[in-house]
Design a protein around this motif. Sequence first.
Motif, PDB file in Angstrom:
ATOM      1  N   GLN A   1     -17.126 -67.924  41.683  1.00 50.03           N
ATOM      2  CA  GLN A   1     -17.291 -69.269  42.214  1.00 50.03           C
ATOM      3  C   GLN A   1     -17.690 -70.280  41.151  1.00 50.03           C
ATOM      4  N   LEU A   2     -18.350 -69.819  40.102  1.00 53.98           N
ATOM      5  CA  LEU A   2     -18.764 -70.723  39.035  1.00 53.98           C
ATOM      6  C   LEU A   2     -17.697 -70.918  37.959  1.00 53.98           C
ATOM      7  N   SER A   3     -16.706 -70.026  37.931  1.00 54.92           N
ATOM      8  CA  SER A   3     -15.726 -70.064  36.838  1.00 54.92           C
ATOM      9  C   SER A   3     -14.625 -71.094  37.059  1.00 54.92           C
ATOM     10  N   GLY A   4     -14.542 -71.645  38.255  1.00 58.48           N
ATOM     11  CA  GLY A   4     -13.536 -72.664  38.517  1.00 58.48           C
ATOM     12  C   GLY A   4     -12.128 -72.145  38.325  1.00 58.48           C
ATOM     13  N   LYS A   5     -11.328 -72.870  37.531  1.00 61.15           N
ATOM     14  CA  LYS A   5      -9.948 -72.466  37.280  1.00 61.15           C
ATOM     15  C   LYS A   5      -9.840 -71.347  36.251  1.00 61.15           C
ATOM     16  N   SER A   6     -10.926 -71.065  35.562  1.00 61.26           N
ATOM     17  CA  SER A   6     -10.912 -70.005  34.535  1.00 61.26           C
ATOM     18  C   SER A   6     -11.404 -68.689  35.123  1.00 61.26           C
ATOM     19  N   LEU A   7     -10.780 -68.271  36.230  1.00 63.39           N
ATOM     20  CA  LEU A   7     -11.229 -67.044  36.897  1.00 63.39           C
ATOM     21  C   LEU A   7     -11.099 -65.829  35.988  1.00 63.39           C
ATOM     22  N   GLY A   8      -9.982 -65.748  35.275  1.00 68.02           N
ATOM     23  CA  GLY A   8      -9.773 -64.606  34.395  1.00 68.02           C
ATOM     24  C   GLY A   8     -10.779 -64.571  33.265  1.00 68.02           C
TER      25      GLY A   8
ATOM     26  N   GLY B   1      -8.223 -60.585  31.360  1.00 71.76           N
ATOM     27  CA  GLY B   1      -8.679 -61.782  32.051  1.00 71.76           C
ATOM     28  C   GLY B   1      -8.017 -63.045  31.540  1.00 71.76           C
ATOM     29  N   LEU B   2      -7.933 -63.172  30.231  1.00 70.90           N
ATOM     30  CA  LEU B   2      -7.331 -64.377  29.650  1.00 70.90           C
ATOM     31  C   LEU B   2      -5.840 -64.469  29.976  1.00 70.90           C
ATOM     32  N   MET B   3      -5.148 -63.337  29.924  1.00 71.77           N
ATOM     33  CA  MET B   3      -3.724 -63.329  30.245  1.00 71.77           C
ATOM     34  C   MET B   3      -3.487 -63.587  31.735  1.00 71.77           C
TER      35      MET B   3
ATOM     36  N   ASP C   1      -5.204 -65.656  33.588  1.00 77.55           N
ATOM     37  CA  ASP C   1      -5.257 -67.109  33.756  1.00 77.55           C
ATOM     38  C   ASP C   1      -3.945 -67.757  33.340  1.00 77.55           C
ATOM     39  N   ARG C   2      -3.298 -67.199  32.338  1.00 73.67           N
ATOM     40  CA  ARG C   2      -2.101 -67.836  31.779  1.00 73.67           C
ATOM     41  C   ARG C   2      -0.818 -67.432  32.513  1.00 73.67           C
ATOM     42  N   TYR C   3      -0.702 -66.147  32.821  1.00 73.35           N
ATOM     43  CA  TYR C   3       0.559 -65.643  33.365  1.00 73.35           C
ATOM     44  C   TYR C   3       0.462 -65.102  34.794  1.00 73.35           C
ATOM     45  N   GLY C   4      -0.747 -64.955  35.306  1.00 76.15           N
ATOM     46  CA  GLY C   4      -0.917 -64.381  36.631  1.00 76.15           C
ATOM     47  C   GLY C   4      -1.328 -62.920  36.554  1.00 76.15           C
ATOM     48  N   SER C   5      -2.178 -62.500  37.490  1.00 72.85           N
ATOM     49  CA  SER C   5      -2.712 -61.137  37.462  1.00 72.85           C
ATOM     50  C   SER C   5      -1.629 -60.090  37.704  1.00 72.85           C
ATOM     51  N   LYS C   6      -0.714 -60.371  38.634  1.00 73.65           N
ATOM     52  CA  LYS C   6       0.325 -59.390  38.946  1.00 73.65           C
ATOM     53  C   LYS C   6       1.206 -59.115  37.731  1.00 73.65           C
ATOM     54  N   THR C   7       1.556 -60.152  37.006  1.00 71.11           N
ATOM     55  CA  THR C   7       2.381 -59.971  35.813  1.00 71.11           C
ATOM     56  C   THR C   7       1.681 -59.101  34.784  1.00 71.11           C
ATOM     57  N   VAL C   8       0.393 -59.355  34.577  1.00 76.05           N
ATOM     58  CA  VAL C   8      -0.379 -58.550  33.620  1.00 76.05           C
ATOM     59  C   VAL C   8      -0.404 -57.093  34.056  1.00 76.05           C
TER      60      VAL C   8
ATOM     61  N   ALA D   1      -7.602 -53.438  35.005  1.00 78.08           N
ATOM     62  CA  ALA D   1      -8.820 -53.487  35.820  1.00 78.08           C
ATOM     63  C   ALA D   1      -9.318 -54.916  35.984  1.00 78.08           C
ATOM     64  N   THR D   2      -9.353 -55.679  34.901  1.00 79.41           N
ATOM     65  CA  THR D   2      -9.804 -57.072  34.982  1.00 79.41           C
ATOM     66  C   THR D   2      -8.850 -57.905  35.826  1.00 79.41           C
ATOM     67  N   SER D   3      -7.548 -57.696  35.634  1.00 81.43           N
ATOM     68  CA  SER D   3      -6.554 -58.435  36.410  1.00 81.43           C
ATOM     69  C   SER D   3      -6.658 -58.122  37.895  1.00 81.43           C
ATOM     70  N   SER D   4      -6.908 -56.860  38.211  1.00 87.30           N
ATOM     71  CA  SER D   4      -7.021 -56.482  39.626  1.00 87.30           C
ATOM     72  C   SER D   4      -8.263 -57.093  40.256  1.00 87.30           C
ATOM     73  N   LEU D   5      -9.338 -57.259  39.465  1.00 87.87           N
ATOM     74  CA  LEU D   5     -10.540 -57.916  39.993  1.00 87.87           C
ATOM     75  C   LEU D   5     -10.238 -59.370  40.332  1.00 87.87           C
ATOM     76  N   VAL D   6      -9.564 -60.079  39.425  1.00 88.52           N
ATOM     77  CA  VAL D   6      -9.200 -61.472  39.684  1.00 88.52           C
ATOM     78  C   VAL D   6      -8.285 -61.563  40.904  1.00 88.52           C
ATOM     79  N   LEU D   7      -7.321 -60.665  40.985  1.00 93.29           N
ATOM     80  CA  LEU D   7      -6.327 -60.720  42.056  1.00 93.29           C
ATOM     81  C   LEU D   7      -6.928 -60.410  43.422  1.00 93.29           C
ATOM     82  N   ILE D   8      -7.759 -59.384  43.510  1.00 94.18           N
ATOM     83  CA  ILE D   8      -8.318 -59.027  44.815  1.00 94.18           C
ATOM     84  C   ILE D   8      -9.265 -60.117  45.310  1.00 94.18           C
TER      85      ILE D   8
END
Length: 395
Positions: free
Chosen positions: A125-132, A263-265, A267-274, A312-319
């Motif tokens: 909730q604090l990360s705003g648009k930088s969720l990854g 996480g950084l990728m 934000d840029r390309y989407g969690s599913k793509t990563v 693992a990081t991408s799945s956390l952002v996605l879920i």
Amino acid sequence: MFNSAKAIPKQVWLIALGHGVTDLAPGALYVALPFFKAQLGLTYAEVSMIVLVQNMTASLSQPIFGYFSDRTPRPWIMPIGCLVCGVAMLASLLVPSYYGVLLFMGLSGFGNAAFHPEAAKVVNQLSGKSLGKGASLFSVWGNFGVGLGTLFMAFLLAANGNISLYFFILPFLLCTVALCYVAATLPSAQFSGVSGLRQLKASVNGALLCLLGMIAARATISSGISAFVPLYYVSYLHGSSLYASSLLTVYMIAGAFGTMIGGLMSDRYGSKTVMLYSILPLALLMYGFRFMGGIWPFVILALMSILLTATATSSLVLIQKMMPGNVGMASGLNLGFSVGLGTLGVLALGKVADLWSMPVIFDILAFLPIIAFALTCFIREPGWQERSGIMNLRN
């Protein structure tokens, strides 16, 4: 007010630090096992039960803590969970009975479980648009915490005498103060939403179940590598334990890089793509692992670790995106429940090794990424659409 900010707020940094300190306890556990065995005269089965109790309480209860966190924000549970985790871990080292060790290990696991969903939700909730970026920062400190916990406990046990063990609680006390500051400074209006069963039911669909299946497969692969690579080289090949432990060290260190990259990728390309690009190469790498010599096993394990932790990081952002009304429970499912599933997967793989042979385990681990890839194909990421295999953020 933080949602629109591009910079990561200082509260996120403090929570990430709290994640690292809280995870000192599970890292310290593995080094403490010989101490428990020697002090209490335990069998290997009894030692294994200590690990099982800690893992199960720390993992399977996380979605429950997450559900109640979603219904009523409980930022105060972060400092309490951190403190309970550390105090109970210290108590397990000092208590003179085996059942006392099990009791305090269970309490330490519950403290760990209480911290994670609330902390991950607040970071989200604090990360705003930088969720990854926020998820990466949170996760990588957890990775460092596990590794530092191993070294910290080894240092304290080498010092001899119970007095030195009391130093284990110091980082937990300091971090509890920092987390109390975080809880007191959170913008209450931003965290006042109430979630219930209706929102939870609305989030449950085929795509979410596919994601949970992917998480279970990834957790089994990760836990399987950690558990069976040393056994494969030492027990099956009768090789050097130093070589096996060096492989595992490289595997654990490389994971920190994958955590940040994932996480950084995302934000840029989407969690599913990563996840799609990270999962499938694991099958080839795992299959070739047993047939390589020299430096190649180190290289392959490092690559697998980077890919697994990126996933693992991408799945956390996605879920968290897929369960917007239940971010705490989503975090608990990804961070905790997956660990429990991975532990159960290791138990099943151990049975396979007993019935057939150790190499069969690696054949299974090489097949699991294919299943995970297939499941990921059925996931739809909220806010992203697929165009030629790349997710573009909808404006």
